[in-house]
Design an enzyme around this catalytic site. Sequence first.
Site, PDB file in Angstrom:
ATOM      1  N   HIS C  80      17.689  23.554  33.139  1.00 25.62           N
ATOM      2  CA  HIS C  80      17.096  23.577  34.480  1.00 25.62           C
ATOM      3  C   HIS C  80      18.114  24.109  35.481  1.00 25.62           C
ATOM      4  O   HIS C  80      17.814  25.017  36.265  1.00 25.62           O
ATOM      5  CB  HIS C  80      16.627  22.176  34.864  1.00 25.62           C
ATOM      6  CG  HIS C  80      16.241  22.039  36.303  1.00 25.62           C
ATOM      7  ND1 HIS C  80      15.118  22.621  36.832  1.00 25.62           N
ATOM      8  CD2 HIS C  80      16.833  21.407  37.343  1.00 25.62           C
ATOM      9  CE1 HIS C  80      15.031  22.342  38.127  1.00 25.62           C
ATOM     10  NE2 HIS C  80      16.067  21.614  38.456  1.00 25.62           N
ATOM     11  N   ASP C 109      18.295  55.428  48.721  1.00 26.20           N
ATOM     12  CA  ASP C 109      18.428  54.526  47.568  1.00 26.20           C
ATOM     13  C   ASP C 109      19.807  53.912  47.656  1.00 26.20           C
ATOM     14  O   ASP C 109      20.510  54.099  48.644  1.00 26.20           O
ATOM     15  CB  ASP C 109      18.248  55.291  46.250  1.00 26.20           C
ATOM     16  CG  ASP C 109      17.738  54.384  45.108  1.00 26.20           C
ATOM     17  OD1 ASP C 109      18.301  53.271  44.908  1.00 26.20           O
ATOM     18  OD2 ASP C 109      16.788  54.765  44.424  1.00 26.20           O
ATOM     19  N   TRP C 144      25.014  22.478  33.433  1.00 26.32           N
ATOM     20  CA  TRP C 144      25.132  23.858  33.889  1.00 26.32           C
ATOM     21  C   TRP C 144      26.577  24.185  34.210  1.00 26.32           C
ATOM     22  O   TRP C 144      26.967  25.339  34.273  1.00 26.32           O
ATOM     23  CB  TRP C 144      24.236  24.104  35.123  1.00 26.32           C
ATOM     24  CG  TRP C 144      24.878  23.802  36.437  1.00 26.32           C
ATOM     25  CD1 TRP C 144      25.013  22.580  37.018  1.00 26.32           C
ATOM     26  CD2 TRP C 144      25.510  24.730  37.332  1.00 26.32           C
ATOM     27  NE1 TRP C 144      25.673  22.686  38.221  1.00 26.32           N
ATOM     28  CE2 TRP C 144      25.986  23.997  38.440  1.00 26.32           C
ATOM     29  CE3 TRP C 144      25.717  26.108  37.310  1.00 26.32           C
ATOM     30  CZ2 TRP C 144      26.652  24.592  39.512  1.00 26.32           C
ATOM     31  CZ3 TRP C 144      26.378  26.703  38.383  1.00 26.32           C
ATOM     32  CH2 TRP C 144      26.845  25.945  39.458  1.00 26.32           C
ATOM     33  N   SER C 174      25.884  41.574  35.029  1.00 27.92           N
ATOM     34  CA  SER C 174      24.770  42.047  35.852  1.00 27.92           C
ATOM     35  C   SER C 174      25.078  41.884  37.333  1.00 27.92           C
ATOM     36  O   SER C 174      24.926  42.823  38.129  1.00 27.92           O
ATOM     37  CB  SER C 174      23.511  41.261  35.490  1.00 27.92           C
ATOM     38  OG  SER C 174      22.506  41.474  36.448  1.00 27.92           O
ATOM     39  N   SER C 175      25.536  40.699  37.699  1.00 39.08           N
ATOM     40  CA  SER C 175      25.799  40.438  39.119  1.00 39.08           C
ATOM     41  C   SER C 175      26.938  41.284  39.649  1.00 39.08           C
ATOM     42  O   SER C 175      26.880  41.777  40.777  1.00 39.08           O
ATOM     43  CB  SER C 175      26.127  38.962  39.326  1.00 39.08           C
ATOM     44  OG  SER C 175      25.037  38.154  38.969  1.00 39.08           O
ATOM     45  N   HIS C 258      31.923  27.085  44.045  1.00 38.40           N
ATOM     46  CA  HIS C 258      31.598  26.869  45.433  1.00 38.40           C
ATOM     47  C   HIS C 258      31.147  28.133  46.151  1.00 38.40           C
ATOM     48  O   HIS C 258      30.095  28.118  46.794  1.00 38.40           O
ATOM     49  CB  HIS C 258      32.681  26.115  46.223  1.00 38.40           C
ATOM     50  CG  HIS C 258      32.037  25.645  47.457  1.00 38.40           C
ATOM     51  ND1 HIS C 258      31.258  24.505  47.490  1.00 38.40           N
ATOM     52  CD2 HIS C 258      31.865  26.260  48.634  1.00 38.40           C
ATOM     53  CE1 HIS C 258      30.680  24.433  48.671  1.00 38.40           C
ATOM     54  NE2 HIS C 258      31.030  25.486  49.388  1.00 38.40           N
ATOM     55  N   GLU C 260      29.665  30.344  44.825  1.00 42.00           N
ATOM     56  CA  GLU C 260      28.335  30.557  44.255  1.00 42.00           C
ATOM     57  C   GLU C 260      27.259  29.906  45.107  1.00 42.00           C
ATOM     58  O   GLU C 260      26.190  30.487  45.304  1.00 42.00           O
ATOM     59  CB  GLU C 260      28.291  30.010  42.826  1.00 42.00           C
ATOM     60  CG  GLU C 260      26.913  29.916  42.198  1.00 42.00           C
ATOM     61  CD  GLU C 260      26.275  31.260  41.922  1.00 42.00           C
ATOM     62  OE1 GLU C 260      26.957  32.297  42.078  1.00 42.00           O
ATOM     63  OE2 GLU C 260      25.075  31.286  41.570  1.00 42.00           O
ATOM     64  N   TYR C 262      27.263  29.520  48.236  1.00 41.71           N
ATOM     65  CA  TYR C 262      27.039  30.367  49.413  1.00 41.71           C
ATOM     66  C   TYR C 262      26.344  31.655  49.017  1.00 41.71           C
ATOM     67  O   TYR C 262      25.545  32.202  49.777  1.00 41.71           O
ATOM     68  CB  TYR C 262      28.349  30.616  50.166  1.00 41.71           C
ATOM     69  CG  TYR C 262      28.859  29.328  50.727  1.00 41.71           C
ATOM     70  CD1 TYR C 262      30.040  28.749  50.288  1.00 41.71           C
ATOM     71  CD2 TYR C 262      28.093  28.631  51.657  1.00 41.71           C
ATOM     72  CE1 TYR C 262      30.448  27.528  50.766  1.00 41.71           C
ATOM     73  CE2 TYR C 262      28.496  27.392  52.131  1.00 41.71           C
ATOM     74  CZ  TYR C 262      29.679  26.849  51.682  1.00 41.71           C
ATOM     75  OH  TYR C 262      30.079  25.631  52.133  1.00 41.71           O
ATOM     76  N   SER C 273      16.727  34.958  59.274  1.00 44.94           N
ATOM     77  CA  SER C 273      17.163  35.631  60.497  1.00 44.94           C
ATOM     78  C   SER C 273      16.349  36.879  60.791  1.00 44.94           C
ATOM     79  O   SER C 273      16.435  37.419  61.887  1.00 44.94           O
ATOM     80  CB  SER C 273      18.637  35.998  60.399  1.00 44.94           C
ATOM     81  OG  SER C 273      19.432  34.844  60.316  1.00 44.94           O
ATOM     82  N   HIS C 307      36.284  20.082  46.508  1.00 42.66           N
ATOM     83  CA  HIS C 307      35.489  18.941  46.975  1.00 42.66           C
ATOM     84  C   HIS C 307      34.470  18.527  45.917  1.00 42.66           C
ATOM     85  O   HIS C 307      33.821  17.515  46.046  1.00 42.66           O
ATOM     86  CB  HIS C 307      34.827  19.192  48.329  1.00 42.66           C
ATOM     87  CG  HIS C 307      33.760  20.253  48.332  1.00 42.66           C
ATOM     88  ND1 HIS C 307      33.624  21.135  49.354  1.00 42.66           N
ATOM     89  CD2 HIS C 307      32.759  20.539  47.471  1.00 42.66           C
ATOM     90  CE1 HIS C 307      32.589  21.935  49.110  1.00 42.66           C
ATOM     91  NE2 HIS C 307      32.054  21.590  47.972  1.00 42.66           N
ATOM     92  N   HIS C 308      34.361  19.320  44.864  1.00 46.62           N
ATOM     93  CA  HIS C 308      33.541  18.908  43.737  1.00 46.62           C
ATOM     94  C   HIS C 308      34.341  18.020  42.807  1.00 46.62           C
ATOM     95  O   HIS C 308      33.827  17.556  41.799  1.00 46.62           O
ATOM     96  CB  HIS C 308      33.065  20.137  42.962  1.00 46.62           C
ATOM     97  CG  HIS C 308      32.232  21.068  43.781  1.00 46.62           C
ATOM     98  ND1 HIS C 308      30.865  20.958  43.873  1.00 46.62           N
ATOM     99  CD2 HIS C 308      32.576  22.132  44.550  1.00 46.62           C
ATOM    100  CE1 HIS C 308      30.404  21.918  44.666  1.00 46.62           C
ATOM    101  NE2 HIS C 308      31.427  22.634  45.097  1.00 46.62           N
ATOM    102  N   THR C 333      28.377  26.822  59.703  1.00 49.94           N
ATOM    103  CA  THR C 333      27.047  26.601  59.156  1.00 49.94           C
ATOM    104  C   THR C 333      26.136  25.972  60.198  1.00 49.94           C
ATOM    105  O   THR C 333      24.995  26.394  60.393  1.00 49.94           O
ATOM    106  CB  THR C 333      27.133  25.699  57.908  1.00 49.94           C
ATOM    107  OG1 THR C 333      28.270  26.088  57.138  1.00 49.94           O
ATOM    108  CG2 THR C 333      25.901  25.828  57.057  1.00 49.94           C
ATOM    109  N   LYS C 336      24.851  28.289  62.906  1.00 51.83           N
ATOM    110  CA  LYS C 336      23.671  29.098  62.574  1.00 51.83           C
ATOM    111  C   LYS C 336      22.382  28.356  62.901  1.00 51.83           C
ATOM    112  O   LYS C 336      21.434  28.939  63.441  1.00 51.83           O
ATOM    113  CB  LYS C 336      23.695  29.454  61.079  1.00 51.83           C
ATOM    114  CG  LYS C 336      24.690  30.543  60.735  1.00 51.83           C
ATOM    115  CD  LYS C 336      24.560  30.920  59.280  1.00 51.83           C
ATOM    116  CE  LYS C 336      25.460  32.069  58.922  1.00 51.83           C
ATOM    117  NZ  LYS C 336      25.090  33.309  59.591  1.00 51.83           N
ATOM    118  N   ARG C 455      23.949  10.377  37.762  1.00 49.78           N
ATOM    119  CA  ARG C 455      23.319  11.650  37.412  1.00 49.78           C
ATOM    120  C   ARG C 455      23.307  11.853  35.915  1.00 49.78           C
ATOM    121  O   ARG C 455      24.102  11.260  35.194  1.00 49.78           O
ATOM    122  CB  ARG C 455      24.158  12.805  37.953  1.00 49.78           C
ATOM    123  CG  ARG C 455      23.984  13.163  39.366  1.00 49.78           C
ATOM    124  CD  ARG C 455      24.960  14.273  39.695  1.00 49.78           C
ATOM    125  NE  ARG C 455      24.403  15.569  39.350  1.00 49.78           N
ATOM    126  CZ  ARG C 455      24.917  16.708  39.744  1.00 49.78           C
ATOM    127  NH1 ARG C 455      26.019  16.718  40.455  1.00 49.78           N
ATOM    128  NH2 ARG C 455      24.366  17.836  39.412  1.00 49.78           N
TER     129      ARG C 455
END
Lengths: 425, 235, 638
Positions: C80, C109, C144, C174-175, C258, C260, C262, C273, C307-308, C333, C336, C455
């Site tokens: 998941h 293009d 994950w 790919s990314s 982290h 990631e 964002y 926006s 912080h993780h 953040t 915004k 968890r």
Amino acid sequence: MSMLRLRQAAPALLIAAALLTLSACGMTEYPNSTFNPNSDFNTAIDNLFDRLLFWGTIVFVVVEAALIFTIFRFRKRPGGAAPKQIHGNVALEISWTVIPAVILVLIAIPTVKTIFETQAPAPAGALTVEVTGHQWWWEFHYPEFGFSTANEVYIPLGRTTNFVLKTKDVLHSFWIPQMGGKRDLITNKTNYMWFTPNADLGSSAWNGFCTEYCGSSHANMKFRLFTVEPAEFESWARHQATVAVPHRTPATGAPGTPGTTTLVTVASNPSVTVTDSVPAAEPEIGYFFPAADLPDHVIPKTPIPADLPFDDGLLAGGDATRGQQSFILGGCIGCHAINGNPMAMSPIGPNLTHLATRHTIGGGLFTNDAPTLARWIKNAKKMKPGALMNTIGIGEYEPLLKGPVTAGLTDAQIADVVAYLRSLK
Amino acid sequence: MSSQTAHTAPSAAAGHDEGHAHTHHTSTGLDNRKIAIWAFIGSECMLFASLIATYMIYKGRSLVGPFPHTEYVNEAGKVFKPILDIPVTSASTFVLLMSSLFMVLALQAVQLKGTMIPAGAGTWTRLQRSSQLWLGMTALFGAIFLGFQAYEFTSFVHEGLTIKTNLFGSSFFTLTGFHGAHVTVGVLWLMSLLWVDRTRGLGPQDELLVDIAALYWHFVDVVWIVIFTLVYLIQ
Amino acid sequence: MASIAAPTTASHASTEPENTGIWSWITTVDHKRIGTLYLWTALFFFIVGGFEATLIRTQLMRPNMGFVSAETYNQLFTMHGTTMVFLAVMPLSAAFFNFLIPLQIGARDVAFPRLNAFSYWVYLLGGIFITLPILFQVAPDAGWFGYAPLTTTRFSSGPNIDFWVLGLQILGISSLAAAFNFITTIINLRAPGMTLMRMPMFTWMSFVVQFLVILAFPPITIALFFLLMDRFFGTTFYAIAAGADPLLWQHLFWVFGHPEVYILILPAFGLVSEVLPTFSRKPLFGYNVMVYSGIMIGFLGFGVWAHHMFAVGMGAVADSIFSLMTMLIAIPTGVKIFNWIATMWSGEIRFTVSMKFAIALIAMFTIGGISGVMHSSPPADLQQTDTYFVVAHFHYVLFGGSIMGIFAGIYFYYPKMTGRHLNETQGNWHFWLNLIGMNLTFFPMHFSGLLGMSRRIYTYDAGQGFDMFNLLATYGTYLLVVATAVFVWNFIRSHTRGEIAGNDPWGAPTLEWSIPSPPPEYNFAKLPSVTSRYPLWDLNNPEMTSEIAHSAADAKVITDSHAVPMHIETETHTAKELGIPMPFPTAKPFVVAFSMVVMFCGLLFLRNDMFALSMTVTISGALVMVAGLYSWLTSPLE
């Protein structure tokens, strides 16, 4: 549209309100709550969390109110004037940058203070408990008393306990929600966590959990914490440090005169002899948390698998001396240590020395009673997914063999082992 | 005010942009591939930073030897001397640095190709325009560097350090192996440029292709300098 | 390089706008088609991930539920997370990068159209690679985030983790390829007059995201490579016996992980926006600040990763530094959020479905952001981390944030992509079911977490105080299932039954709305030049942009690029008619992608003592790939 929006936002709001009020409820409904200041650690965390909740609520109310006000007030109305094209406002930008920054500073200062307070070295005079995580059970070693136990940890009220955290295999995390935060058990590293249970708690039982995913039975890696009066703790610890004293009648009917020692040959395996001691007098068993006082939330309700049959009738006839022999035959000594049983010295699995003083088995997963224990011995893997304990019951499926167990114990032999283990007070 | 600036009217519906060979208009005036290679190099910096950080984290933490700069005696009593050979690796570093010089000369040669050679110019002036020579020298010296690496790796294995031996072995061979793989890719790239030069010839119009290869090559060289310093020189 | 072909001899150019056969999709290098492919594939994987979630929540509905086994559950929660992060949300963003960025910046293009196609095929094949194992019950099952040493062969001896490691490496390629492409595109292919500070916000946020990708993916590539080496070749990076440090994995993973998050949220921010100003009839409030805060978030995002790891025992100093950095990042953040509200303030708000989703993002992300700030305080976090409180937090920001923002974008841009509107009534059902379902699912988790629920547990005991929250969360999940079904029905049906949309159904300000819906293959008949941030409002509603500075676009640049002042194009021609050279459709990107994935498949056999087979497959793949690459690199684009 606007009324519709409000009506439809209402359910979410109501649920939120209901849940918030529910959270004010107490121990019985929420026995693992993190909100109770039961220790110095949790009090410090609670104070911090109160601030976070306070500011969080303010920000929430302000932002959401501004949002809701805006979308209602400025919705398109027929015949409304074209909106003024505003591109920005420096004063606003500065304000809503500085104000959050100030709030964060107000959070940051107590945060850093609390970090250093709670991570300072443990105060002098703290009790040391070495915690070693295993897949999927907890080993607790008390170096000052010189014993190891498993899955149940006793600490004194009003005195600091310093937990020394290690793991023999993968990562785990040690957490007693009612007592404080958690600390991970990291391979090849030693972590420390200490706290002082409040002196006025009265002897209590708490749930502990593993909170770092550690494989198949991560959910089943539980333990119990007992915070008890200092005198009770001393009694418990001193007793746990003694050798296991089996309480049973001698198997052969031979002189069971209290105070004598005889060597008994194990009938089925003549090369093995065990020392058969009868204690001089019924020794005193130290304190352990009375079963009658156990609150409901520490009593496991894990269902026993329906497809693990065992003839419970055999349990009444279980013989502890035969059981001590079967304990060897079944291979149990390969993993389990019992102080006082010179054959059983393996440190691999949970130490079973005073198993009969424990309320749970299987990593805090099941109640410690004879029928459950019998089934656990028979097929632990079926009781607990992935359990590393070999399947003992003859005829039960063992994944490692990809077939049924042939060299194991019969139900009757298991009943004997159960009797032996339940005599280990 | 919305601007309705007068502009040179395009030719009718056929709006045909091409009447001459031209590069597509770009916002920066740089070729797309130039920008892409810089982005790629930025990414590769993080790649090597992660590998180097791992090496640094595990520095001094191997439970068994051989060790890079200190002696190790195993349980059986066998002595392993410090395994890194700084003089030899200094030589290979020099080789790689020289190859970067040759790469600069190769790029210059391509830029100068076809320009007038001043009267009375000497051999060097002629040589400056020989892109095949310099591309070849760059590739050759890159290959020599790889030869040194191969020698180093095999001698380490003989001396008892494999990629599985300890934390040092794993992190060292992986780090330098990644770098060596990058050098290999670079050598192959240069050799294909050399091939193109030998067949259709490279000229000033191909400057971008050689420039990109040069950027990559210099980057690989700079990474080596960092590795050499942190792994070999600093103890 | 452009060929100097007169219109009649441009025989290779793709001139069939209605070419819809499967081969046309395999050989396409058109960013719009590639964007469409990403969208459909990502929505498919979103449903897969949602199905996994539904099974998870059904298992957790009651204590000791016994709906799925522990092993199955562990595969479900791992997949998941992996599916939603890598196969759903990132590619949904990629769908918009692809479709929208060239249109927003006035380009024909992307910079490297074939590389673009390659990125998509690698994603599709990588997605299949990592998802297929669940059908054989060997799906990855270590979360994950795959912490070592659980993922080493000693504790995960099956092929599950092999699929995970190799699959993520494939997806990373790919990314990365796409990021190099978009960075180049945005830097280099902007229309004359479009300075960086005139770019639409979606393009800006996407721009920041691409930098995050190129800098954040290498660390996880290396972390995975180490794991691969350990599992396949016996190296010692995470080996307990060799004294390895499990925190190496964690640090490398979170240095990726982290940024990631964002990467996951900024595109949604960008979409919102675009949507909010259009439906408020006002420009985005504080454009400059919005750009700078996006850049700050990207930059600071690299400084908060640990912080993780507040529970791992890094020490008081490290904990404090990361705590402060995390609080710091809350500022840009939050800014915004305020700017979005100010955008709507004194506007004229139209509550289209798209707008509702955009507003919902503001509301939901605020909640997620607040719980995020709660996590930023390590002592408090020691209670929150690894509990359902975190699950609540990140689902509020990912579902309430990313997904809501993406839906806002889908409803907004569907007309542009397909020429038809999505049905508003069904859209409203989707929205409300989603909003209520999402809150019902995830709000209770704040409570179950702080009331003691860990968890990643496949079950929980009765009498622990978790029951009601889990039941509510499961009911919420079922609502989300219904919501998604309504959306899928709408999405598919509206392709053929939706109300026809024109160039600019919403009255939006940016370039993509100046061309027909769907856009012609060449995008713009004449490349536009712009003089402000709101070219379409300049044209259609000059009173809206009368007060901002406009430039006279650089005449030379316009002449050089043959651009014309931006205007509405209503006619659709073929590129051939207009003499615009288009890139050749080609299967080479597909071939290279396919053969590359075959190479990875070959590696799967290495651990099973099938060395010969492994080498055969890998080397065959490599040969085809090299041949394909050579062919690709030596053939002209157009």
